[in-house]
Design an enzyme around this catalytic site. Sequence first.
Site, PDB file in Angstrom:
ATOM      1  N   ARG A  73       0.870  -1.169   0.000  1.00 36.44           N
ATOM      2  CA  ARG A  73       0.000   0.000   0.000  1.00 36.44           C
ATOM      3  C   ARG A  73       0.910   1.223   0.000  1.00 36.44           C
ATOM      4  O   ARG A  73       2.040   1.170   0.477  1.00 36.44           O
ATOM      5  CB  ARG A  73      -0.877   0.019   1.244  1.00 36.44           C
ATOM      6  N   LYS A 125      -3.732  -1.669   8.184  1.00 35.33           N
ATOM      7  CA  LYS A 125      -5.103  -2.202   8.183  1.00 35.33           C
ATOM      8  C   LYS A 125      -5.167  -3.562   8.872  1.00 35.33           C
ATOM      9  O   LYS A 125      -5.814  -4.487   8.393  1.00 35.33           O
ATOM     10  CB  LYS A 125      -5.646  -2.314   6.753  1.00 35.33           C
ATOM     11  N   HIS A 145      -2.520   2.050  -5.676  1.00 34.21           N
ATOM     12  CA  HIS A 145      -3.060   0.761  -5.235  1.00 34.21           C
ATOM     13  C   HIS A 145      -3.103  -0.258  -6.381  1.00 34.21           C
ATOM     14  O   HIS A 145      -3.141  -1.464  -6.145  1.00 34.21           O
ATOM     15  CB  HIS A 145      -4.441   0.934  -4.602  1.00 34.21           C
ATOM     16  N   ARG A 158      -0.333  -2.737  -6.123  1.00 29.66           N
ATOM     17  CA  ARG A 158      -0.607  -3.822  -5.166  1.00 29.66           C
ATOM     18  C   ARG A 158      -1.446  -4.911  -5.839  1.00 29.66           C
ATOM     19  O   ARG A 158      -1.160  -6.098  -5.727  1.00 29.66           O
ATOM     20  CB  ARG A 158      -1.310  -3.258  -3.935  1.00 29.66           C
ATOM     21  N   HIS A 163      -2.809 -10.096   3.967  1.00 30.16           N
ATOM     22  CA  HIS A 163      -4.258 -10.056   4.197  1.00 30.16           C
ATOM     23  C   HIS A 163      -4.615 -10.877   5.426  1.00 30.16           C
ATOM     24  O   HIS A 163      -4.202 -12.021   5.546  1.00 30.16           O
ATOM     25  CB  HIS A 163      -5.021 -10.643   3.001  1.00 30.16           C
ATOM     26  N   TYR A 189      -7.755 -12.484  -6.750  1.00 29.22           N
ATOM     27  CA  TYR A 189      -6.608 -12.683  -7.635  1.00 29.22           C
ATOM     28  C   TYR A 189      -6.624 -14.061  -8.280  1.00 29.22           C
ATOM     29  O   TYR A 189      -6.316 -14.202  -9.455  1.00 29.22           O
ATOM     30  CB  TYR A 189      -5.295 -12.471  -6.873  1.00 29.22           C
TER      31      TYR A 189
END
Length: 198
Positions: free
Chosen positions: A41, A66, A136, A139, A162, A171
Amino acid sequence: MSKRRYLTGKEVQAMMQAVCYGATGARDYCLILLAYRHGMRISELLDLHYQDLDLNEGRINIRRLKNGFSTVHPLRFDEREAVERWTQERANWKGADRTDAIFISRRGSRLSRQQAYRIIRDAGIEAGTVTQTHPHMLRHACGYELAERGADTRLIQDYLGHRNIRHTVRYTASNAARFAGLWERNNLINEKLKREEV
């Protein structure tokens, strides 16, 4: 078909080529390369400090935001070269010794989100990417490229930090290559079963 929201590996390469000869080429090239290869990010990228790198061992510590899982990634040879080239140039910039932040402005302060956004947007325009480029997208390009190379969803999840796999599934779910040969494999199984029945 919906509008593509990520860049291809070829587009990222074109962006890096587009920036490498400019006045801030070493910095901008390194910024795009690390953002893409490590699926960072923009805040994670701009928060990178030299203490996060071990060029001798070839490692980079990525502090995910995050509530993501922070990870240590290997630094590939071309990434180390890009960091070293930028570090040599950076040493000549005014005020560079005031901060340990890797990516700085010409004034010696940490690069802002707006400056990084502009660098990436302009690189996309210069490279002729098919969609308006923003940070982004690098990413997402990382996630899609890893899926194209056959990485499984859990590995991509860990690599991108994540916490929830729902964010990673996009993805692999859109990667048609994962179905290649599926029927051939099933036919081989069926043929083997038929032979065993005889």
